[in-house]
Every structure is written in C-alpha cells, then in structure tokens.
Design a protein around this motif. Structure first.
Motif, PDB file in Angstrom:
ATOM      1  N   SER A 163      -3.313  -5.821  18.310  1.00 55.72           N
ATOM      2  CA  SER A 163      -1.910  -6.051  17.975  1.00 55.72           C
ATOM      3  C   SER A 163      -1.113  -4.760  17.877  1.00 55.72           C
ATOM      4  CB  SER A 163      -1.810  -6.803  16.644  1.00 55.72           C
ATOM      5  OG  SER A 163      -2.338  -6.004  15.589  1.00 55.72           O
ATOM      6  N   GLY A 164      -1.812  -3.624  17.848  1.00 56.80           N
ATOM      7  CA  GLY A 164      -1.145  -2.347  17.689  1.00 56.80           C
ATOM      8  C   GLY A 164      -1.208  -1.819  16.271  1.00 56.80           C
ATOM      9  N   ALA A 165      -1.577  -2.703  15.339  1.00 56.39           N
ATOM     10  CA  ALA A 165      -1.754  -2.281  13.953  1.00 56.39           C
ATOM     11  C   ALA A 165      -3.107  -1.587  13.805  1.00 56.39           C
ATOM     12  CB  ALA A 165      -1.668  -3.483  13.022  1.00 56.39           C
ATOM     13  N   LEU A 166      -3.348  -1.029  12.636  1.00 54.73           N
ATOM     14  CA  LEU A 166      -4.611  -0.383  12.333  1.00 54.73           C
ATOM     15  C   LEU A 166      -5.316  -1.134  11.211  1.00 54.73           C
ATOM     16  CD1 LEU A 166      -3.398   3.319  12.403  1.00 54.73           C
ATOM     17  CD2 LEU A 166      -4.855   2.207  14.106  1.00 54.73           C
ATOM     18  N   ARG A 167      -6.626  -1.227  11.333  1.00 53.24           N
ATOM     19  CA  ARG A 167      -7.457  -1.898  10.323  1.00 53.24           C
ATOM     20  C   ARG A 167      -8.119  -0.820   9.467  1.00 53.24           C
ATOM     21  NH1 ARG A 167     -11.228  -6.854  10.762  1.00 53.24           N
ATOM     22  NH2 ARG A 167     -12.815  -6.476   9.188  1.00 53.24           N
ATOM     23  N   TYR A 168      -8.004  -0.973   8.137  1.00 52.62           N
ATOM     24  CA  TYR A 168      -8.526   0.026   7.213  1.00 52.62           C
ATOM     25  C   TYR A 168      -9.584  -0.599   6.288  1.00 52.62           C
ATOM     26  CZ  TYR A 168      -4.480   2.748   8.675  1.00 52.62           C
ATOM     27  OH  TYR A 168      -3.554   3.439   9.417  1.00 52.62           O
ATOM     28  N   GLY A 169     -10.735   0.030   6.243  1.00 56.79           N
ATOM     29  CA  GLY A 169     -11.756  -0.326   5.268  1.00 56.79           C
ATOM     30  C   GLY A 169     -11.723   0.689   4.142  1.00 56.79           C
ATOM     31  N   CYS A 170     -11.565   0.228   2.907  1.00 63.57           N
ATOM     32  CA  CYS A 170     -11.359   1.118   1.772  1.00 63.57           C
ATOM     33  C   CYS A 170     -12.335   0.813   0.643  1.00 63.57           C
ATOM     34  CB  CYS A 170      -9.932   0.975   1.238  1.00 63.57           C
ATOM     35  SG  CYS A 170      -8.662   1.235   2.489  1.00 63.57           S
ATOM     36  N   SER A 171     -12.714   1.837  -0.089  1.00 64.66           N
ATOM     37  CA  SER A 171     -13.552   1.677  -1.277  1.00 64.66           C
ATOM     38  C   SER A 171     -12.694   1.879  -2.519  1.00 64.66           C
ATOM     39  CB  SER A 171     -14.702   2.684  -1.271  1.00 64.66           C
ATOM     40  OG  SER A 171     -14.212   4.017  -1.262  1.00 64.66           O
ATOM     41  N   GLY A 181     -10.649   9.277   4.283  1.00 69.04           N
ATOM     42  CA  GLY A 181     -10.705  10.165   3.137  1.00 69.04           C
ATOM     43  C   GLY A 181      -9.423  10.228   2.336  1.00 69.04           C
ATOM     44  N   GLU A 182      -8.359   9.626   2.850  1.00 73.39           N
ATOM     45  CA  GLU A 182      -7.070   9.670   2.155  1.00 73.39           C
ATOM     46  C   GLU A 182      -7.067   8.741   0.945  1.00 73.39           C
ATOM     47  OE1 GLU A 182      -2.260   9.273   3.121  1.00 73.39           O
ATOM     48  OE2 GLU A 182      -3.753   9.088   4.734  1.00 73.39           O
ATOM     49  N   GLN A 183      -6.387   9.169  -0.126  1.00 77.02           N
ATOM     50  CA  GLN A 183      -6.245   8.367  -1.331  1.00 77.02           C
ATOM     51  C   GLN A 183      -5.009   7.488  -1.204  1.00 77.02           C
ATOM     52  OE1 GLN A 183      -8.742   8.785  -3.911  1.00 77.02           O
ATOM     53  NE2 GLN A 183      -9.526   9.814  -2.086  1.00 77.02           N
ATOM     54  N   ILE A 184      -5.179   6.185  -1.435  1.00 74.86           N
ATOM     55  CA  ILE A 184      -4.059   5.251  -1.373  1.00 74.86           C
ATOM     56  C   ILE A 184      -4.084   4.355  -2.602  1.00 74.86           C
ATOM     57  CG2 ILE A 184      -3.973   5.251   1.153  1.00 74.86           C
ATOM     58  CD1 ILE A 184      -5.402   2.529   1.068  1.00 74.86           C
ATOM     59  N   VAL A 238       0.850  -1.186   0.000  1.00 70.57           N
ATOM     60  CA  VAL A 238       0.000   0.000   0.000  1.00 70.57           C
ATOM     61  C   VAL A 238       0.892   1.244   0.000  1.00 70.57           C
ATOM     62  CG1 VAL A 238      -0.191   0.010   2.522  1.00 70.57           C
ATOM     63  CG2 VAL A 238      -1.915   1.177   1.154  1.00 70.57           C
ATOM     64  N   SER A 239       0.481   2.251  -0.740  1.00 72.42           N
ATOM     65  CA  SER A 239       1.249   3.484  -0.822  1.00 72.42           C
ATOM     66  C   SER A 239       0.294   4.670  -0.870  1.00 72.42           C
ATOM     67  CB  SER A 239       2.167   3.474  -2.048  1.00 72.42           C
ATOM     68  OG  SER A 239       1.440   3.122  -3.208  1.00 72.42           O
ATOM     69  N   ARG A 240       0.800   5.824  -0.528  1.00 72.45           N
ATOM     70  CA  ARG A 240      -0.016   7.037  -0.533  1.00 72.45           C
ATOM     71  C   ARG A 240      -0.176   7.550  -1.954  1.00 72.45           C
ATOM     72  NH1 ARG A 240      -0.542   8.496   4.719  1.00 72.45           N
ATOM     73  NH2 ARG A 240       1.071   7.739   6.155  1.00 72.45           N
ATOM     74  N   GLY A 241      -1.335   8.133  -2.242  1.00 69.57           N
ATOM     75  CA  GLY A 241      -1.595   8.600  -3.591  1.00 69.57           C
ATOM     76  C   GLY A 241      -2.560   7.673  -4.297  1.00 69.57           C
ATOM     77  N   SER A 242      -2.788   7.917  -5.570  1.00 69.90           N
ATOM     78  CA  SER A 242      -3.824   7.169  -6.295  1.00 69.90           C
ATOM     79  C   SER A 242      -3.319   6.477  -7.543  1.00 69.90           C
ATOM     80  CB  SER A 242      -4.968   8.118  -6.689  1.00 69.90           C
ATOM     81  OG  SER A 242      -4.466   9.185  -7.478  1.00 69.90           O
ATOM     82  N   SER A 256      -4.170  -4.422  -8.764  1.00 68.79           N
ATOM     83  CA  SER A 256      -3.796  -3.105  -8.264  1.00 68.79           C
ATOM     84  C   SER A 256      -5.042  -2.231  -8.256  1.00 68.79           C
ATOM     85  CB  SER A 256      -2.714  -2.462  -9.146  1.00 68.79           C
ATOM     86  OG  SER A 256      -1.523  -3.223  -9.125  1.00 68.79           O
ATOM     87  N   PHE A 257      -5.272  -1.512  -7.141  1.00 75.20           N
ATOM     88  CA  PHE A 257      -6.478  -0.705  -7.020  1.00 75.20           C
ATOM     89  C   PHE A 257      -6.164   0.653  -6.397  1.00 75.20           C
ATOM     90  CE2 PHE A 257      -7.984  -5.141  -6.434  1.00 75.20           C
ATOM     91  CZ  PHE A 257      -8.823  -5.220  -7.550  1.00 75.20           C
ATOM     92  N   ALA A 258      -6.710   1.694  -6.991  1.00 72.57           N
ATOM     93  CA  ALA A 258      -6.724   3.009  -6.349  1.00 72.57           C
ATOM     94  C   ALA A 258      -7.915   3.029  -5.393  1.00 72.57           C
ATOM     95  CB  ALA A 258      -6.843   4.114  -7.389  1.00 72.57           C
ATOM     96  N   CYS A 259      -7.685   3.445  -4.157  1.00 76.06           N
ATOM     97  CA  CYS A 259      -8.724   3.345  -3.125  1.00 76.06           C
ATOM     98  C   CYS A 259      -8.831   4.631  -2.315  1.00 76.06           C
ATOM     99  CB  CYS A 259      -8.401   2.199  -2.160  1.00 76.06           C
ATOM    100  SG  CYS A 259      -8.188   0.571  -2.907  1.00 76.06           S
ATOM    101  N   THR A 260      -9.947   4.733  -1.610  1.00 78.87           N
ATOM    102  CA  THR A 260     -10.157   5.799  -0.632  1.00 78.87           C
ATOM    103  C   THR A 260     -10.394   5.159   0.728  1.00 78.87           C
ATOM    104  OG1 THR A 260     -11.152   7.282  -2.269  1.00 78.87           O
ATOM    105  CG2 THR A 260     -11.591   7.750   0.056  1.00 78.87           C
ATOM    106  N   VAL A 261      -9.669   5.600   1.741  1.00 82.57           N
ATOM    107  CA  VAL A 261      -9.852   5.075   3.091  1.00 82.57           C
ATOM    108  C   VAL A 261     -11.193   5.566   3.630  1.00 82.57           C
ATOM    109  CG1 VAL A 261      -8.948   5.044   5.450  1.00 82.57           C
ATOM    110  CG2 VAL A 261      -7.368   5.037   3.504  1.00 82.57           C
ATOM    111  N   GLN A 262     -12.043   4.620   4.033  1.00 85.13           N
ATOM    112  CA  GLN A 262     -13.366   4.960   4.556  1.00 85.13           C
ATOM    113  C   GLN A 262     -13.466   4.800   6.069  1.00 85.13           C
ATOM    114  OE1 GLN A 262     -15.527   6.362   2.732  1.00 85.13           O
ATOM    115  NE2 GLN A 262     -14.893   5.891   0.648  1.00 85.13           N
ATOM    116  N   ARG A 263     -12.743   3.815   6.616  1.00 90.51           N
ATOM    117  CA  ARG A 263     -12.840   3.538   8.053  1.00 90.51           C
ATOM    118  C   ARG A 263     -11.461   3.180   8.598  1.00 90.51           C
ATOM    119  NH1 ARG A 263     -16.478   0.981   5.359  1.00 90.51           N
ATOM    120  NH2 ARG A 263     -15.296  -0.965   5.441  1.00 90.51           N
TER     121      ARG A 263
END
Length: 217
Positions: free
Chosen positions: A182-190, A151-154, A116-120, A169-176
């Motif tokens: 475990s200390g990690a973060l869970r991301y739901g993306c569209s 709201g961030e584009q990844i 995963v990387s920042r941007g679209s 490969s998918f351009a996504c938007t972080v929704q949740r």
C-alpha cells in the motif's frame, strides 16, 4: 497460545493463584488433579484455610500456575468454576486459553487506530495516526505513512482495543521496519518497561477478544 492439555500432568503439585477476571485474588492453593477427559482441574486450598464460598456456578476465573519445571515460567489458564468445596475447587478448562509464560509473544490480531509520536512520553512530538495490526504482552505492530527508524523511541497512545475497554499508552522501541504494498510501512515494536498494571489491562483485553472470536466460530 500453546496447548496445555498434553503437559498438564507436569503441573501437578504446582502452586497457583485463583483470581477473578479483574485480577482480584480469590485464594492461593496448588494443582491437585487434572482430569483430561473432562478437561477439569482440581485446585486444593492451602492447609488451614478455606476457599471463598458463595461463588456462582460457571463463574469465569483465571489461574496463575507456577510451574515446577522452570520457576521463571507461569502458566495462565482461564476457565469456569464447576464445584466449590471448603478445601478444593474444580475448574473446567474446556474453553480456556493458556500461554507458557506470562510475558508471552502470542500475538492478538487487532484492527483499530491509535496515535504514534516520536519520543518516549506524553511530551513526544510529531504526532501521527497509525493502524494497529496486532498486539502481544511484549509489544505491538502497526502500519503508518510516517517513517521511523529501527531503534527509535516512540510513544503509542489513544489505543482502545475493544469498545468500553481501557485506553492504553505505551512507550516503545522500533524493532523491525517492513514496506507494505500500500506504500505504508509496517513497524514491529517492543514495549519499554511496561508496568504490571498495564500488562494486566492488556491481557484482559486480549482475553476478551479471544473469547469473542472463539464464540463466533
């Protein structure tokens, strides 16, 4: 995915396409009959045409059925050919899966790594590994040590859901965003503007994973 057996009578007369699992069209027709006892569909060919012949018994196929209830919905069915006639086919749906809409929110659990990387796009920055949790036709869920904002584009890449399957490969938007124990973060993306080709490849992977899980039960 939703159970179709209680509602199949609503689809009698609906237009449909019969395709191979690689999305090659076999023929277009309509739902003529549904036998609930045998869990079998009769699909009639359009007038003036003939169905393809030489199809092997038990060949797996999928159907895109246009519902008469709402023209904005598509029923997806998977099954096996049980009879081929010139003007109709019978398709056994006993081991099929269905969803009420093509772009269903059904989530397929997965456990694979991706990037995963920042941007679209491919020029995205700040590349980091992530662990996929589930995927649907509208988005995906992953865990990561990296911090992303709602709201961030990844851009998610190097995602291979099954051995020898396509790399997605998918351009996504972080929704949740949700913290994990475990200390990690869970991301739901569209997904952002997923193409029909991307969706078809993703659906094929999801179906293959479902069949594998079903056969292991």
């Amino acid at each position: 995915m939703q159970d179709y057996t209680d509602s199949m009578q609503h689809y009698l007369g609906a237009s449909c396409e019969v395709l191979k699992l690689d999305n090659n069209l076999l023929f277009a027709g309509s739902i003529h009959q549904y036998d609930a006892g045998e869990d079998e569909l009769t699909v009639s060919i359009r007038n003036g045409n003939e169905t393809p012949q030489g199809i092997i018994y038990h060949t797996p196929v999928k159907l895109h059925v246009q519902t008469n209830i709402s023209m904005n919905k598509v029923l997806l069915l998977y099954g096996q050919v049980s009879r081929c006639a010139a003007d109709f086919w019978k398709i056994a749906l006993k081991h099929s899966f269905s969803c009420a809409e093509r772009r269903s929110s059904f989530r397929q659990p997965v456990s694979v790594e991706a990037i995963v990387s920042r941007g679209s796009g491919m020029a995205s920055s700040a590349v980091a590994p992530c662990q996929m949790i589930d995927v649907s036709l509208t988005g995906l869920c992953f865990s990561s040590q990296e911090c992303y904002l709602e709201g961030e584009q990844i851009f998610v890449s190097s995602l291979q859901l099954r051995r020898d399957g396509p790399v997605h490969s998918f351009a996504c938007t972080v929704q949740r965003v949700q913290p994990l124990e475990s200390g990690a973060l869970r991301y739901g993306c569209s997904f952002n503007d997923i193409t029909e080709r991307q969706e078809d490849l993703l659906f094929q992977d999801m179906f293959s994973l479902q069949v594998k899980a079903f056969n292991q039960q």
